[in-house]
Enzyme design. Structure first.
Site, PDB file in Angstrom:
ATOM      1  N   LYS A  54      86.667  10.247  39.559  1.00 61.42           N
ATOM      2  CA  LYS A  54      86.129  11.165  38.536  1.00 61.42           C
ATOM      3  C   LYS A  54      84.780  11.717  38.993  1.00 61.42           C
ATOM      4  O   LYS A  54      84.516  12.919  38.893  1.00 61.42           O
ATOM      5  CB  LYS A  54      86.000  10.429  37.188  1.00 61.42           C
ATOM      6  CG  LYS A  54      87.365  10.117  36.573  1.00 61.42           C
ATOM      7  CD  LYS A  54      87.289   9.179  35.379  1.00 61.42           C
ATOM      8  CE  LYS A  54      88.697   8.754  34.975  1.00 61.42           C
ATOM      9  NZ  LYS A  54      88.771   7.811  33.891  1.00 61.42           N
ATOM     10  N   GLN A  98      84.850   3.982  30.699  1.00 60.79           N
ATOM     11  CA  GLN A  98      86.070   3.569  31.391  1.00 60.79           C
ATOM     12  C   GLN A  98      86.672   2.336  30.706  1.00 60.79           C
ATOM     13  O   GLN A  98      85.986   1.359  30.438  1.00 60.79           O
ATOM     14  CB  GLN A  98      85.759   3.284  32.870  1.00 60.79           C
ATOM     15  CG  GLN A  98      86.986   3.019  33.721  1.00 60.79           C
ATOM     16  CD  GLN A  98      87.931   4.209  33.862  1.00 60.79           C
ATOM     17  OE1 GLN A  98      87.509   5.368  33.756  1.00 60.79           O
ATOM     18  NE2 GLN A  98      89.201   3.956  34.082  1.00 60.79           N
ATOM     19  N   ASP A 121      87.720  12.422  26.695  1.00 56.44           N
ATOM     20  CA  ASP A 121      88.965  11.664  26.857  1.00 56.44           C
ATOM     21  C   ASP A 121      89.953  11.998  25.730  1.00 56.44           C
ATOM     22  O   ASP A 121      91.155  11.778  25.872  1.00 56.44           O
ATOM     23  CB  ASP A 121      88.676  10.153  26.765  1.00 56.44           C
ATOM     24  CG  ASP A 121      88.624   9.470  28.122  1.00 56.44           C
ATOM     25  OD1 ASP A 121      89.349   9.899  29.032  1.00 56.44           O
ATOM     26  OD2 ASP A 121      87.850   8.502  28.252  1.00 56.44           O
TER      27      ASP A 121
HETATM   28  N1  GUN Z   1      91.383   3.656  31.856  1.00 55.42           N
HETATM   29  C1  GUN Z   1      92.575   4.048  32.377  1.00 55.42           C
HETATM   30  N2  GUN Z   1      92.786   5.364  32.129  1.00 55.42           N
HETATM   31  C2  GUN Z   1      91.702   5.804  31.456  1.00 55.42           C
HETATM   32  C3  GUN Z   1      91.328   7.089  30.955  1.00 55.42           C
HETATM   33  O1  GUN Z   1      92.048   8.086  31.035  1.00 55.42           O
HETATM   34  N3  GUN Z   1      90.111   7.128  30.316  1.00 55.42           N
HETATM   35  C4  GUN Z   1      89.315   6.048  30.185  1.00 55.42           C
HETATM   36  N4  GUN Z   1      88.150   6.215  29.537  1.00 55.42           N
HETATM   37  N5  GUN Z   1      89.639   4.852  30.645  1.00 55.42           N
HETATM   38  C5  GUN Z   1      90.824   4.734  31.286  1.00 55.42           C
END
Ligand code: GUN
Length: 303
Positions: A54, A98, A121
Site C-alpha cells: 500500500k 491494518q 477501506d
Molecule cells: N487486512 C486484510 N485485508 C485488509 C484490508 O483490505 N484493509 C485493512 N484495513 N486490513 C486488511
C-alpha cells in the site's frame, strides 16, 4: 475453448495511470495531494507485506504517505487517540488501520472511531449503510468489491438482468458485492443470489450464474461442472496451500490457490480471473482511488 483471462495486474496499471493524471492536476490547481496514513500494529508478516504494498503504491502515485507503526502491546486507548489525531488532520484524507488487530484491542471500536469521511477501506457502518442505499450516497465502496465491479465493468459483459451468484457472506466482500450488483446502476442491475456455508445445494446455485463471484476461502471449492458454459468466474480466494523456493529470488514464498479449480474451470468459463494476479491487485488500486476521492470531497469537486 478456454476462457479470456481478466487480469487485475493489467487493469491496475490503467487505473493507476488515471489516478496519477488526476493527482497532478489537483496538485497544480489546489496545491494539495491525497494523504493516506497506514497504521500497523505489531509485526504480523502478512500485514507487513500488505502495508508495504500500500505504501509503495501511494508513493508511486505522488500521495503524502504516513507510516504509523505501533507495538503489539499498544493500549486500545492509545490507538484511539492516534486515530483521533488523524481524524483532525486536514492533510490526511484516508486512514487505514491494518487488520487483524491484537486480541486485546476491540476491532469494532477501532473501526467505529475512524471518521467515516476518511474511512477509505469502507468498513465503517456509515459507509456500509451508504453502500446499501447506493447511487450518490456511496462515498467509499469497500476496496475488494469495488475492484471486482471494476473488472466486470471493464470486461464489457452485460450485467443488467444477469444472474449473479456470490459464494460467501462476509461484510467486506460477499455482502458488499451482492449489494453493489443489485443497485439499479450501470455495471450492476443484476439478479443476485448469495450462497454460503448453510446453502443446501451450492452446485445448483453456481450453475445458474452468468457471473459467479467466489469468496469462500476454501481452496478449489468450485468445480468445473458447477460453472455455466461462458460464465464470468471471479475468484476472490487467496489461500496459502504451501511454500516453495522462488526461482527468481531464491527466497521462500507461499504457494497460493484460489477458491476455483482454475485449470479445469478455464475450459468451461467465458471469462476468468487468475490467482494470484486477479482480484488481489485490484484491492490496493481501489484503496488509492478512494483516497483520491476523499480529497476530492474535501475540495468539493467529487462527482
Ligand atoms: N487486512 C486484510 N485485508 C485488509 C484490508 O483490505 N484493509 C485493512 N484495513 N486490513 C486488511
Amino acid at each position: 475453448m478456454s476462457a479470456k483471462l481478466i487480469r487485475g495486474t493489467e487493469i491496475r496499471e490503467l487505473i493507476l495511470e488515471e489516478i496519477v493524471i488526476e493527482v497532478e492536476k489537483i496538485k497544480k490547481k489546489y496545491g494539495i495531494v491525497p494523504g493516506l496514513v497506514t497504521i500497523l500494529v505489531g509485526k504480523n508478516p502478512a500485514s507487513i507485506s500488505y502495508v508495504n504494498m500500500k505504501i509503495k503504491t501511494a508513493n508511486q502515485l505522488g500521495f503524502k504517505e504516513i507510516q504509523d507503526n505501533q507495538p503489539q502491546d499498544i493500549s486500545e486507548k492509545k490507538l484511539l487517540a492516534i486515530i483521533e489525531k488523524y481524524n483532525r488532520d486536514d492533510s490526511i484524507h484516508g486512514i487505514l488501520v491494518q487488520l487483524p488487530l491484537p486480541k486485546h484491542i476491540n476491532e469494532k471500536k477501532i473501526i467505529h472511531a475512524i471518521n467515516p469521511d476518511k474511512d477509505v477501506d469502507g468498513f465503517h457502518p456509515v459507509n456500509m449503510g451508504r453502500l446499501m442505499i447506493g447511487g450518490s450516497e456511496v462515498k467509499f465502496p469497500p476496496c475488494t468489491p469495488a475492484g471486482i465491479q471494476e473488472m466486470i465493468r471493464r470486461s464489457g459483459i452485460e450485467t443488467k438482468g444477469a444472474e449473479v451468484v456470490v459464494v460467501g457472506r462476509s461484510n467486506i466482500v460477499g455482502k458488499a458485492i451482492a449489494m453493489m450488483m443489485l443497485q439499479k446502476e450501470p455495471g450492476a442491475d443484476s439478479t443476485v443470489t448469495v450462497a454460503h456455508t448453510g446453502t443446501k445445494d451450492l452446485a445448483l446455485h453456481c450453475r445458474r450464474a452468468d457471473i459467479l463471484i467466489v469468496a469462500a476461502g476454501v481452496p478449489g471449492l468450485v468445480k468445473p461442472e458447477w460453472i455455466k458454459p461462458g460464465a464470468f468466474v471471479i475468484d476472490v480466494g487467496i489461500n496459502k496451500v504451501g511454500e516453495k523456493i522462488s526461482e527468481k529470488t531464491g527466497k521462500k514464498v507461499s504457494i497460493l490457490k484460489g477458491d476455483v479449480d482454475f485449470d479445469a474451470a478455464e475450459k468451461v468459463a467465458g471469462y476468468i480471473t487468475p490467482v494470484p494476479g486477479g482480484v488481489g491487485p485490484m484491492t490496493i488500486t481501489m484503496l488509492m482511488k478512494n483516497t483520491l476521492k476523499s480529497l476530492k470531497y474535501q475540495l468539493g469537486i467529487a462527482k
